[in-house]
Enzyme design. Structure first.
Site, PDB file in Angstrom:
ATOM      1  N   HIS A 104     -48.214  32.254 -58.260  1.00  0.00           N
ATOM      2  CA  HIS A 104     -49.192  33.316 -58.533  1.00  0.00           C
ATOM      3  C   HIS A 104     -49.055  34.481 -57.552  1.00  0.00           C
ATOM      4  CE1 HIS A 104     -52.112  31.318 -55.649  1.00  0.00           C
ATOM      5  NE2 HIS A 104     -52.493  32.571 -55.468  1.00  0.00           N
ATOM      6  N   ASP A 127     -47.419  25.400 -58.259  1.00  0.00           N
ATOM      7  CA  ASP A 127     -47.627  26.832 -58.016  1.00  0.00           C
ATOM      8  C   ASP A 127     -46.701  27.363 -56.915  1.00  0.00           C
ATOM      9  OD1 ASP A 127     -48.597  29.394 -57.737  1.00  0.00           O
ATOM     10  OD2 ASP A 127     -50.714  28.804 -57.703  1.00  0.00           O
ATOM     11  N   SER A 140     -52.908  31.777 -49.770  1.00  0.00           N
ATOM     12  CA  SER A 140     -52.019  31.321 -50.820  1.00  0.00           C
ATOM     13  C   SER A 140     -50.587  31.545 -50.393  1.00  0.00           C
ATOM     14  CB  SER A 140     -52.284  32.070 -52.111  1.00  0.00           C
ATOM     15  OG  SER A 140     -53.283  31.417 -52.808  1.00  0.00           O
TER      16      SER A 140
HETATM   17  N1  ARG Z   1     -57.476  30.377 -57.285  1.00  0.00           N
HETATM   18  C1  ARG Z   1     -56.241  30.593 -56.613  1.00  0.00           C
HETATM   19  C2  ARG Z   1     -56.352  31.855 -55.710  1.00  0.00           C
HETATM   20  O1  ARG Z   1     -57.396  32.391 -55.524  1.00  0.00           O
HETATM   21  C3  ARG Z   1     -55.087  30.660 -57.551  1.00  0.00           C
HETATM   22  C4  ARG Z   1     -55.141  31.792 -58.495  1.00  0.00           C
HETATM   23  C5  ARG Z   1     -54.072  31.815 -59.520  1.00  0.00           C
HETATM   24  N2  ARG Z   1     -54.540  32.624 -60.630  1.00  0.00           N
HETATM   25  C6  ARG Z   1     -55.048  32.118 -61.772  1.00  0.00           C
HETATM   26  N3  ARG Z   1     -55.773  32.881 -62.543  1.00  0.00           N
HETATM   27  N4  ARG Z   1     -54.814  30.893 -62.122  1.00  0.00           N
HETATM   28  O2  ARG Z   1     -55.547  32.718 -55.654  1.00  0.00           O
HETATM   29  N1  ASP Z   2     -55.753  31.116 -54.241  1.00  0.00           N
HETATM   30  C1  ASP Z   2     -56.077  31.838 -53.042  1.00  0.00           C
HETATM   31  C2  ASP Z   2     -55.017  32.882 -52.678  1.00  0.00           C
HETATM   32  O1  ASP Z   2     -54.398  33.455 -53.532  1.00  0.00           O
HETATM   33  C3  ASP Z   2     -56.330  30.897 -51.928  1.00  0.00           C
HETATM   34  C4  ASP Z   2     -57.766  30.545 -51.862  1.00  0.00           C
HETATM   35  O2  ASP Z   2     -58.611  31.414 -52.151  1.00  0.00           O
HETATM   36  O3  ASP Z   2     -58.054  29.417 -51.484  1.00  0.00           O
HETATM   37  O4  ASP Z   2     -54.866  33.281 -51.552  1.00  0.00           O
END
Ligand code: ARG
Ligand code: ASP
Length: 699
Positions: free
Chosen positions: A83, A220, A629
């Site tokens: 991502h 990921d 991330s």
């Molecule tokens: N929640 C994770 C972060 O904040 C992964 C995001 C990936 N994006 C998604 N829409 N699945 O970045």
């Molecule tokens: N998914 C998040 C990022 O892209 C990490 C998190 O918020 O825990 O940095």
């Protein structure tokens, strides 16, 4: 007495050992080092951060200012999340060459794909510069005066700073709400090429349904490579550049993890707010979040439907949809977590304790008005905080036509400042319009606008202007922007979309923004005092500075958790779980055939756990946030065991209220990454350049 003291120290250490925190790598000596050892870590503070010889920090790069990445081979191979590389993968994709859907693997160096505007930044050195930056600043200054003096001191310091190479940069950042300042010497590489990415059915497996959720089964990750000039220095893209030889790269562990193992996450967390007063948490979760959640929910309905119906739109809107959906879902989880953990009541209790202790210590004169000031300021702040945030959602983040109008408004303002300013701004607007139009569909955008505008404007609005405006078409829009400033301003003021949007944007600039910034400045001043007061009134070794996109270390242990009554989540998931979730043809839970056949034949090579299964994800008590991330998860010795990419649903509130009971970070197991690269993609050349190790002597 002495024994009691040692005992007490031991107790506080073992309790706070699980309390989270994002620590400054240059300050780990002292308490952190001991605590890390106690949790099972084997590294010294100097192994992690050293300015004189290579250390772990030299392998950790800020990935385009947003994510984290790490070097995992002597040839500059760089690992980050799928991502995080999503925008680059998307930009190389088309309906014919759909790397989002099918994945991408460069089978030789010359197949690696260059990327525009992508840089990776390493930290060379960190220095405390509080004295220089706060020189002359007094408590009686207004927020504006303070800001401008700090800016002046910062500029002077950076200008006179010579302890760096010519190609390196400096950056100054505030910590502990402006009570402390650090300078960072940085080194940025600009030729970063895409090396590999799994298909979205692995890299984004589970998509929005599984996002922010455990148990998780997402691979990921994506791979890039840093290229440098012949002297191994940063350089703009050139076909003559060569793979970068890093000062340090991370060995990859094949031995995996078990519950209770030490883990450390090293990266660039973006922003946290752990020291807000209760009133602020209440405002964010009860006023700001709910209205924004609603706006995004409506926009997403339109986007999702259009993406499902049309492949071209699916690719065009992929990044945007992921971005909008990500925080939409995060805010929902955050609100639930704050409520369930009684975070507001807990903060209130802390404030009572603070007040009592402050009085006891005779500090009431110094700090006695802080909490009432917060109350006064936050109630003044509320209407602006909500409306401004909603404005940004509607006129900036969700409808792209409105976003373009926002840029045009800025252009009109620039016209009043003379030709030079105007021309510069016009170049910028053109670059923005070009970028937006690359992934723009007027019908989808109009649908989004229709869905969200009622949440901002009570009067009924017709979107008929979408049929007349020039800006749903890039070349028509460009024509409007040609010519002298005066003419451009006249023409944009005749555009139907601009005529609609202008009064709203004008109100933003004349009312929402200045009021918001003024009150926010006053709040920041009180917050700075509060931070200082907390540390003085309730001293403890558990204060760590809020995240601010600088390099931090967080550590903990591999650990499951109990989200609800009678439910316990094991910390590790396996490939079996991917197959359990498999829904043939589904846009979120499809599984590539090749992966199914590897599963069926149990062709796992050296990547299975001792139970014969391939691990996919695991969780731990590391305190992370957005920006972490792509951060490496390291074992006790500093080997790579996983790749951080998310947090659990019940714990997304950790940005305001870290609770060791339910806050967990989610990592992809390094062995799953290796398995996909080797067995799924057949990209052995990448495995060969890495250093695979057996720190536990498990074979
Ligand atoms: N929640 C994770 C972060 O904040 C992964 C995001 C990936 N994006 C998604 N829409 N699945 O970045
Ligand atoms: N998914 C998040 C990022 O892209 C990490 C998190 O918020 O825990 O940095």
């Amino acid at each position: 007495m002495k024994i009691l003291k040692i005992l007490l120290l031991f107790i506080t250490v073992s309790v706070s050992a699980q309390q989270g925190g994002m620590w400054i790598p240059s300050l780990l000596k002292g308490m952190n080092e001991a605590e890390m050892k106690q949790l099972g870590g084997k590294l010294s503070a100097k192994d992690i951060y050293d300015v004189n010889k290579s250390s772990l920090k030299d392998a950790i790069g800020h990935f385009n200012g947003g994510c984290t990445s790490e070097v995992i081979s002597p040839k500059g191979l760089l690992l980050t999340n799928h991502h995080c590389g999503f925008g680059q993968i998307q930009s190389h994709s088309s309906v014919e060459n759909d790397y989002l859907k099918d994945g991408f693997w460069a089978m030789s160096l010359d197949q690696e794909l260059p990327n525009k505007n992508l840089e990776v930044t390493f930290i060379v050195r960190i220095e405390d510069v509080t004295k220089q930056i706060l020189n002359g600043v007094t408590d009686t200054m207004s927020p504006q005066e303070t800001q401008s003096l700090i800016q002046k001191n910062t500029n002077a310091l950076q200008k006179g700073y010579t302890n760096k190479e010519t190609w390196q940069d400096t950056k100054v950042k505030a910590f502990f709400k402006g009570n402390q300042y650090f300078l960072f010497v940085t080194e940025s590489f600009k030729d970063i090429r895409l090396v590999g990415a799994p298909p979205s059915s692995i890299g984004k497996f589970g998509s929005d349904t599984d996002n922010w959720v455990f148990p998780r089964h997402t691979g990921d990750f994506s791979l890039f490579r840093i290229y440098a000039d012949k002297n191994n220095r940063p350089a703009e893209y050139s076909k003559d550049n060569i793979p970068y030889t890093p000062k340090h790269f991370l060995p990859v562990s094949l031995d995996g993890i078990e519950e209770g193992d030490f883990t450390m996450v090293f990266g660039f967390p973006g922003r946290t707010n752990e020291y807000l007063p209760a009133v602020a948490v209440e405002q964010i979760t009860q006023k700001v979040n709910p209205t924004n959640i609603k706006i995004r929910e409506e926009a997403l309905k339109v986007m999702d439907a259009a993406m499902k119906a049309n492949d071209e739109i699916r690719i065009q809107y992929a990044s945007k949809q992921a971005r909008i959906a990500n925080y939409w879902k995060k805010w929902i989880g955050e609100n639930q977590g704050i409520e369930k953990s009684n975070a507001i009541a807990k903060k209130q209790k802390l404030e009572e304790q603070f007040t009592a202790e402050m009085k006891k210590k005779g500090l009431a004169k110094k700090y006695g008005t802080i909490l009432t000031e917060f109350d006064r300021l936050y109630s003044k702040f509320e209407p602006y905080a909500v409306k401004r945030s909603n404005f940004i959602e509607v006129f900036y983040r969700n409808s792209e036509l409105m976003h373009m109008m926002f840029r045009l408004y800025q252009l009109e303002q620039a016209a009043a400042k003379g030709d030079e300013v105007f021309n510069k701004q016009r170049d910028y607007v053109i670059s923005q319009l070009t970028r937006i139009h690359k992934d723009f569909n007027a019908e989808v955008d109009r649908g989004i606008f229709d869905a969200i505008i009622p949440l901002y404007e009570a009067n009924k609005i017709s979107s008929k202007f979408y049929e007349h405006t020039a800006f749903t078409n890039l070349s028509a829009g460009m024509k409007v922007l040609k010519g002298k400033a005066k003419k451009v301003v006249e023409s944009i003021n005749k555009d139907s979309a601009y005529i609609f949007a202008k009064p709203y944007i004008a109100q933003f600039y004349s009312d929402l923004e200045p009021n918001y910034q003024n009150i926010n400045g006053e709040i920041a001043k009180v917050q700075k005092q509060y931070m200082k007061a907390l540390m003085e009134v309730l001293p403890s070794d558990k204060y760590y500075p809020d995240a601010n996109s600088t390099l931090r270390v967080t550590y903990g242990q591999v650990n499951g958790y109990a989200p609800r009554d009678a439910v316990y989540y094991n910390p590790v998931t396996y490939l079996d779980g991917v197959i359990e979730k498999y829904v043939p043809g589904d846009y979120e839970f499809d599984v590539p055939e090749k992966l199914i056949s590897l599963y069926k034949s149990k062709d796992y090579g050296q990547y299975a756990d001792s139970n014969g299964k391939v691990p996919v994800c695991f969780i731990g008590t590391n305190h992370t946030t957005g920006g972490n991330s792509g951060s490496p998860a390291l074992d006790a010795h500093g080997n790579l065991i996983g790749l951080n990419f998310d947090r659990v649903w019940e714990g997304t509130m950790s940005d305001m209220n870290y609770d060791p009971e339910i806050c967990r970070n989610i990592m992809v197991d390094a062995r799953y990454i290796l398995f996909i690269i080797d067995k799924y993609a057949g990209a052995n050349r990448l495995i060969e350049e890495m250093k695979l190790v057996h720190p536990k002597n498990k074979k």
